[in-house]
Design a protein around this motif. Structure first.
Motif, PDB file in Angstrom:
ATOM      1  N   THR A 282       0.836  -1.205   0.000  1.00 29.94           N
ATOM      2  CA  THR A 282       0.000   0.000   0.000  1.00 29.94           C
ATOM      3  C   THR A 282       0.867   1.250   0.000  1.00 29.94           C
ATOM      4  OG1 THR A 282      -1.846  -1.101   1.112  1.00 29.94           O
ATOM      5  CG2 THR A 282      -1.740   1.302   1.284  1.00 29.94           C
ATOM      6  N   ASP A 283       1.938   1.220   0.796  1.00 35.78           N
ATOM      7  CA  ASP A 283       2.877   2.347   0.810  1.00 35.78           C
ATOM      8  C   ASP A 283       3.483   2.563  -0.569  1.00 35.78           C
ATOM      9  OD1 ASP A 283       2.423   2.661   3.487  1.00 35.78           O
ATOM     10  OD2 ASP A 283       4.297   1.715   4.141  1.00 35.78           O
ATOM     11  N   LEU A 284       3.933   1.475  -1.193  1.00 38.71           N
ATOM     12  CA  LEU A 284       4.564   1.571  -2.512  1.00 38.71           C
ATOM     13  C   LEU A 284       3.553   1.982  -3.576  1.00 38.71           C
ATOM     14  CD1 LEU A 284       6.786  -1.635  -2.328  1.00 38.71           C
ATOM     15  CD2 LEU A 284       7.589   0.725  -2.300  1.00 38.71           C
ATOM     16  N   GLU A 285       2.313   1.522  -3.418  1.00 40.12           N
ATOM     17  CA  GLU A 285       1.272   1.895  -4.373  1.00 40.12           C
ATOM     18  C   GLU A 285       0.937   3.375  -4.243  1.00 40.12           C
ATOM     19  OE1 GLU A 285      -2.776  -0.255  -6.004  1.00 40.12           O
ATOM     20  OE2 GLU A 285      -2.424  -0.212  -3.848  1.00 40.12           O
ATOM     21  N   ASP A 286       0.868   3.872  -2.994  1.00 38.65           N
ATOM     22  CA  ASP A 286       0.598   5.302  -2.771  1.00 38.65           C
ATOM     23  C   ASP A 286       1.695   6.168  -3.371  1.00 38.65           C
ATOM     24  OD1 ASP A 286      -1.712   4.670  -1.427  1.00 38.65           O
ATOM     25  OD2 ASP A 286      -0.865   4.908   0.576  1.00 38.65           O
ATOM     26  N   ASP A 287       2.915   5.639  -3.397  1.00 37.95           N
ATOM     27  CA  ASP A 287       4.041   6.374  -3.969  1.00 37.95           C
ATOM     28  C   ASP A 287       4.117   6.228  -5.487  1.00 37.95           C
ATOM     29  OD1 ASP A 287       4.828   7.250  -1.488  1.00 37.95           O
ATOM     30  OD2 ASP A 287       6.289   5.640  -1.175  1.00 37.95           O
ATOM     31  N   GLY A 288       3.197   5.452  -6.060  1.00 35.76           N
ATOM     32  CA  GLY A 288       3.190   5.281  -7.506  1.00 35.76           C
ATOM     33  C   GLY A 288       4.249   4.339  -8.026  1.00 35.76           C
ATOM     34  N   LEU A 289       4.762   3.462  -7.154  1.00 36.34           N
ATOM     35  CA  LEU A 289       5.855   2.591  -7.546  1.00 36.34           C
ATOM     36  C   LEU A 289       5.382   1.203  -7.976  1.00 36.34           C
ATOM     37  CD1 LEU A 289       8.451   3.526  -4.785  1.00 36.34           C
ATOM     38  CD2 LEU A 289       8.403   4.296  -7.156  1.00 36.34           C
ATOM     39  N   VAL A 290       4.265   0.750  -7.435  1.00 43.32           N
ATOM     40  CA  VAL A 290       3.757  -0.564  -7.817  1.00 43.32           C
ATOM     41  C   VAL A 290       2.275  -0.462  -8.129  1.00 43.32           C
ATOM     42  CG1 VAL A 290       5.435  -1.710  -6.307  1.00 43.32           C
ATOM     43  CG2 VAL A 290       3.087  -1.366  -5.503  1.00 43.32           C
ATOM     44  N   ALA A 291       1.781  -1.442  -8.871  1.00 46.22           N
ATOM     45  CA  ALA A 291       0.353  -1.573  -9.162  1.00 46.22           C
ATOM     46  C   ALA A 291      -0.110  -2.917  -8.606  1.00 46.22           C
ATOM     47  CB  ALA A 291       0.091  -1.500 -10.659  1.00 46.22           C
ATOM     48  N   VAL A 292      -1.198  -2.892  -7.846  1.00 48.26           N
ATOM     49  CA  VAL A 292      -1.734  -4.099  -7.231  1.00 48.26           C
ATOM     50  C   VAL A 292      -3.052  -4.439  -7.903  1.00 48.26           C
ATOM     51  CG1 VAL A 292      -2.509  -5.177  -5.080  1.00 48.26           C
ATOM     52  CG2 VAL A 292      -0.612  -3.518  -5.042  1.00 48.26           C
ATOM     53  N   ASP A 293      -3.160  -5.654  -8.426  1.00 42.02           N
ATOM     54  CA  ASP A 293      -4.372  -6.130  -9.102  1.00 42.02           C
ATOM     55  C   ASP A 293      -5.078  -7.111  -8.179  1.00 42.02           C
ATOM     56  OD1 ASP A 293      -6.344  -7.042 -10.722  1.00 42.02           O
ATOM     57  OD2 ASP A 293      -5.045  -7.860 -12.284  1.00 42.02           O
ATOM     58  N   THR A 294      -6.295  -6.772  -7.763  1.00 42.63           N
ATOM     59  CA  THR A 294      -7.042  -7.621  -6.831  1.00 42.63           C
ATOM     60  C   THR A 294      -8.156  -8.391  -7.520  1.00 42.63           C
ATOM     61  OG1 THR A 294      -8.442  -5.721  -6.258  1.00 42.63           O
ATOM     62  CG2 THR A 294      -6.534  -6.148  -4.848  1.00 42.63           C
TER      63      THR A 294
END
Length: 304
Positions: A282-294
């Protein structure tokens, strides 16, 4: 705070000349000191934030060889830039993202020409007052007096400048000769880096300010308190960087595959299990570094 709050020598021209001559005669050689290219200097300044200079040298050479100017950095895949950053242990991955975005701004908003003043440079993503002033100084000789931890220690010891940010800025500004920010800021930072270190090396480094230095005269080498950074080993920063490096090797990974690669003690329902990993992502996603597909089984990939 007024000048009476500290005691700069009356003969400031002699003090200035002594420091500059000491620096010019012999100083550490770093690749960013051999250039006035604002792009290379910005890269070096961002890399040097809380990173040992010896490690920065190797990373700097590799970075500018791969992306030699702002245009080519802006055109690069962001995940490649972040992967390089993480692979060289250069600290928070956000810095790589901001540097990538700043290169895009230079290319598109400034027509490929770097802004030259501290105020203009702060328009670039992730560039704060210190970095902006350093780039303005070392690239364009157009900055104000730099005040970093080393400079504060020098001013506090040499001229009894109180431990106050505004007062440090005032004293540094009064000492710096007009129009000489490039040489002066390099020189006073070098003084703090090799002579006025935490354990002072006044005589061994032939400090040019011994004749005026309050600490040298009194033997009191106390220095301003410096905030210490939390240990890297085992820290959240370490696992964030490890996650980015791992994802750089794969198109995408399921959480069940990623977790054990990030931590050897990963267990789905354990203390460092799925919930811990989701928070990290979540931290990395908020920083725009990763994308999480649920959609279905949760999968993760680097943000391209």
């Amino acid at each position: 705070m007024s000048e009476s709050a500290f005691s700069l020598p009356d003969d400031r021209d002699t003090v200035r000349r002594a420091l500059v001559e000491w620096y010019v005669e012999d100083h550490r050689g770093f690749p960013w000191r051999e250039t006035t290219d604002p792009y290379e200097i910005l890269v070096s300044e961002v890399m040097s934030q809380q990173t040992q200079l010896e490690r920065v040298v190797e990373a700097f050479d590799g970075f500018v060889e791969r992306w030699p100017d702002a245009e080519r950095l802006a055109a690069a895949d962001r995940s490649a830039v972040v992967g390089f950053w993480s692979g060289h242990s250069l600290g928070y991955n956000n810095r790589a993202r901001y540097l990538h975005e700043a290169a895009g701004q230079v290319t598109t908003e400034f027509d490929g020409e770097f802004p030259e003043t501290p105020d203009e440079l702060q328009e670039l993503q992730g560039v704060g007052p210190y970095t902006a002033n350093a780039v303005a100084s070392f690239a364009f000789n157009n900055g104000n007096a730099v005040v970093d931890t080393n400079v504060k220690r020098v001013l506090h010891r040499a001229f009894d400048v109180p431990d106050d940010d505004d007062t440090f800025a005032d004293a540094a500004g009064e000492l710096m000769p007009a129009g000489e920010s490039r040489t002066w800021n390099n020189a006073i930072m070098e003084l703090g880096g090799v002579a006025c270190t935490k354990t002072p090396a006044c005589d061994d480094a032939e400090c040019p300010w011994r004749a005026w230095c309050d600490a040298y005269a009194t033997g009191d080498f106390s220095a301003p308190d410096v905030p210490t950074q939390s240990p890297f080993e085992g820290s959240r920063r370490q696992f964030r960087g490890r996650t980015v490096r791992i994802l750089g090797e794969y198109d995408e990974l399921a959480l069940s595959e990623l977790g054990p690669r990030v931590r050897v003690d990963y267990t789905t329902d354990g203390e460092h299990g799925r919930e811990w990993l989701r928070e990290l992502l979540t931290d990395l996603e908020d920083d725009g570094l990763v994308a999480v597909d649920t959609d279905g089984e949760t999968t993760v990939r680097l943000q391209r």
